[in-house]
Motif scaffolding. Sequence first.
Motif, PDB file in Angstrom:
ATOM      1  N   GLY A  34      -7.249   0.167   6.733  1.00 44.42           N
ATOM      2  CA  GLY A  34      -5.975  -0.545   6.747  1.00 44.42           C
ATOM      3  C   GLY A  34      -5.102  -0.123   5.571  1.00 44.42           C
ATOM      4  O   GLY A  34      -3.905   0.152   5.732  1.00 44.42           O
ATOM      5  N   LEU A  35      -5.704  -0.040   4.389  1.00 40.72           N
ATOM      6  CA  LEU A  35      -4.950   0.321   3.184  1.00 40.72           C
ATOM      7  C   LEU A  35      -4.424   1.746   3.259  1.00 40.72           C
ATOM      8  O   LEU A  35      -3.253   2.006   2.942  1.00 40.72           O
ATOM      9  N   GLY A  37      -3.812   3.402   5.919  1.00 42.16           N
ATOM     10  CA  GLY A  37      -2.745   3.370   6.935  1.00 42.16           C
ATOM     11  C   GLY A  37      -1.441   2.920   6.320  1.00 42.16           C
ATOM     12  O   GLY A  37      -0.382   3.508   6.545  1.00 42.16           O
ATOM     13  N   LEU A  38      -1.507   1.893   5.478  1.00 41.94           N
ATOM     14  CA  LEU A  38      -0.309   1.373   4.811  1.00 41.94           C
ATOM     15  C   LEU A  38       0.310   2.426   3.898  1.00 41.94           C
ATOM     16  O   LEU A  38       1.519   2.662   3.936  1.00 41.94           O
ATOM     17  N   THR A  41       1.966   5.221   5.892  1.00 49.21           N
ATOM     18  CA  THR A  41       3.229   4.784   6.480  1.00 49.21           C
ATOM     19  C   THR A  41       4.304   4.633   5.408  1.00 49.21           C
ATOM     20  O   THR A  41       5.473   4.944   5.633  1.00 49.21           O
ATOM     21  N   LEU A  42       3.927   4.121   4.243  1.00 52.87           N
ATOM     22  CA  LEU A  42       4.895   3.895   3.169  1.00 52.87           C
ATOM     23  C   LEU A  42       5.510   5.200   2.676  1.00 52.87           C
ATOM     24  O   LEU A  42       6.696   5.261   2.376  1.00 52.87           O
ATOM     25  N   TRP A  52       7.031  -0.788  11.336  1.00 57.58           N
ATOM     26  CA  TRP A  52       5.889  -1.583  11.837  1.00 57.58           C
ATOM     27  C   TRP A  52       5.146  -0.843  12.932  1.00 57.58           C
ATOM     28  O   TRP A  52       3.920  -0.890  12.988  1.00 57.58           O
ATOM     29  N   LEU A  55       3.158   1.788  11.205  1.00 60.99           N
ATOM     30  CA  LEU A  55       2.037   1.200  10.480  1.00 60.99           C
ATOM     31  C   LEU A  55       0.907   0.856  11.457  1.00 60.99           C
ATOM     32  O   LEU A  55      -0.268   1.166  11.228  1.00 60.99           O
ATOM     33  N   SER A  59      -2.677   2.659  11.298  1.00 57.62           N
ATOM     34  CA  SER A  59      -3.831   1.814  11.020  1.00 57.62           C
ATOM     35  C   SER A  59      -4.845   1.893  12.141  1.00 57.62           C
ATOM     36  O   SER A  59      -6.059   2.003  11.910  1.00 57.62           O
TER      37      SER A  59
END
Lengths: 374, 246
Positions: A34-35, A37-38, A41-42, A52, A55, A59
């Motif tokens: 998850g992290l 993935g964040l 995306t960031l 979204w 993300l 994720s």
Amino acid sequence: MTTARTAERPAAQTFFLPDFCAPPTVLAVVLIAGLVGLVVTLVRPTSPTMFWTQLAGASLYLLWLGLTCSAVLCRARPYLQRMSIRRANLIALTLLLVTIAIVAEAVYQVGQLWGHAGNDVIASFFPQQHSSFLLRSIAVGFIVSGAALRYFHVSAEWKHTIQLEALARIHALQARIRPHFLFNSMNTIAALTRSSPKHAEQAVEDLADLFRATLSEANARITLQEEFEIARTHQRIEQLRLGERLQVQWDIDALPPRALVPSLIVQPLLENAVYHGVETLPEGGTVTITGRHNGDVLHIEVRNPIAESTHEPARPGNHMALTNIRERLELAWPQRASVDTWLEGREFCARLTFPYAAADSGHGDTLPAGRLRP
Amino acid sequence: MKLLIVDDEAPARERLRALVQELDDCEVLGEADTGERALALCSQLHPDAVLLDMRMPGMSGLQVARHITAMEHPPAVIFTTAYDSYAVEAFETEAMGYLLKPVRKEKLAHALRHAARLSATRLTRIAETARIEPRRQQICARLGEQLRLIPVSDIFYFFAEQKYVTVHHRHGANLIDEPLKALAEEFAPDFLRIHRNALVAEKFIAAVERSAAGHYVVRMRECDAALEVSRRHSAELLRRIRGESL
């Protein structure tokens, strides 16, 4: 000739890879996916509306990757455990890269099947360029897997060292002073107070020095000269008790006196030589302590005669001191030091082998040489 | 009270002697630094009690005590030890007098007042608890006032005649004062009972033959002896001999 070698580490207990089937590890993998993935995306420059969707896509993809990799490692762990650490690392990395490639390919293929349904949202979930997507996945996978494996390896080493240190500390406490030696010395001193107060005084001073040395830090380094002085202190006390029966021959001129060693590696060997050897012989015997300097390696050998046939079972505790020295040498020089013992006819031999580490000028002595008489 | 001090370490003997001299009506007859010398002095000086170190090179204190019990007028025995948790446990369970080094004068006086003779069976029990080999390595024979120690490894056989038991060994034969039954138990696997009156060392058996009269005879190696095997013991003997050759 029987030789006992330094014990290797038990592989199964300290294997560096965690158990990927265990719920806590799986949870960690999910969170990390998850992290990552964040983060992915960031860093990608997109419009806020797409954020979204991207993300979620990233994720989901990383979660798939993470869980599949976990499953593969979970299955492969029993086989990897049997290999050398180097090989296990290589094979684990290869397995992970192959898994990542397969998952990436599968995701691309699924995207090809569903992505053209006309829905933009669904299409943006899936990768468009085949080879660049595969290569990027494998490259990122390689970096992340490599870092993870390295992390597991380092943390396992660290754990192993902590365990060794704790063990060494416990064993040091147990092995420090043999009660037999303490009470016999006390008895000798009690006798000498009447007949020869001067010798009694010296014996008390020697005993105090010996105790001070054994109470110092378990992992303290001292110079070889200091270590030999501790052993000589021990010899002086035993000499009062055993008289002519105990002879010690020192042949240590070849050793650099400033070499640094963990404290109490020679004295326990001398103590053993007296307790298991000289003391059990009616006529006594000679303990020989020999030092050799071979390039960067130092050898110290302690030999003592033993009784011809010991009908009585071996005196207990003979391995405590050896185990303790072994552990502390291993702690000081992992994989580079060893303790060997063998029988040669009616002689018991113990040999320490360890690298030469000279005392640098800045090193503060744990045990001031002035406290021990030469 | 006349005492003998036995310890391999000179300072330990010196200290005990000094303590004993401070006690009333106690005197030290002699000192010995090995078990062998202790036994010789025992038979020469006839002490009332022996202060005996447990841990000595060669013959241990327990072995010396075992020989002492076989004497005609055995002295009392008080063991001394610096540190030996098993031995102390054994002394406690057997309610034996013992002293821990460095010895205190009061404890020494107390132990001497309560010093008692030991029996062989009690010593065997102590050896078991103390995890010390109870078997002797020598047998003690008395030659008038002299004691003679015969290594068990030199013994061919024990032979009982009326009241006495004779030990036949490499250097002759001696009378000893111990019953065959106790010897058989102590030296169990190495010595075989072949008759009510004979206990032989298995390693010196040359052959087992059948005589004209129909019973078995053991022929010994290195000594010209042929010993009769009783019917009762023949089966066991043959089983052992065959088991060896298989």
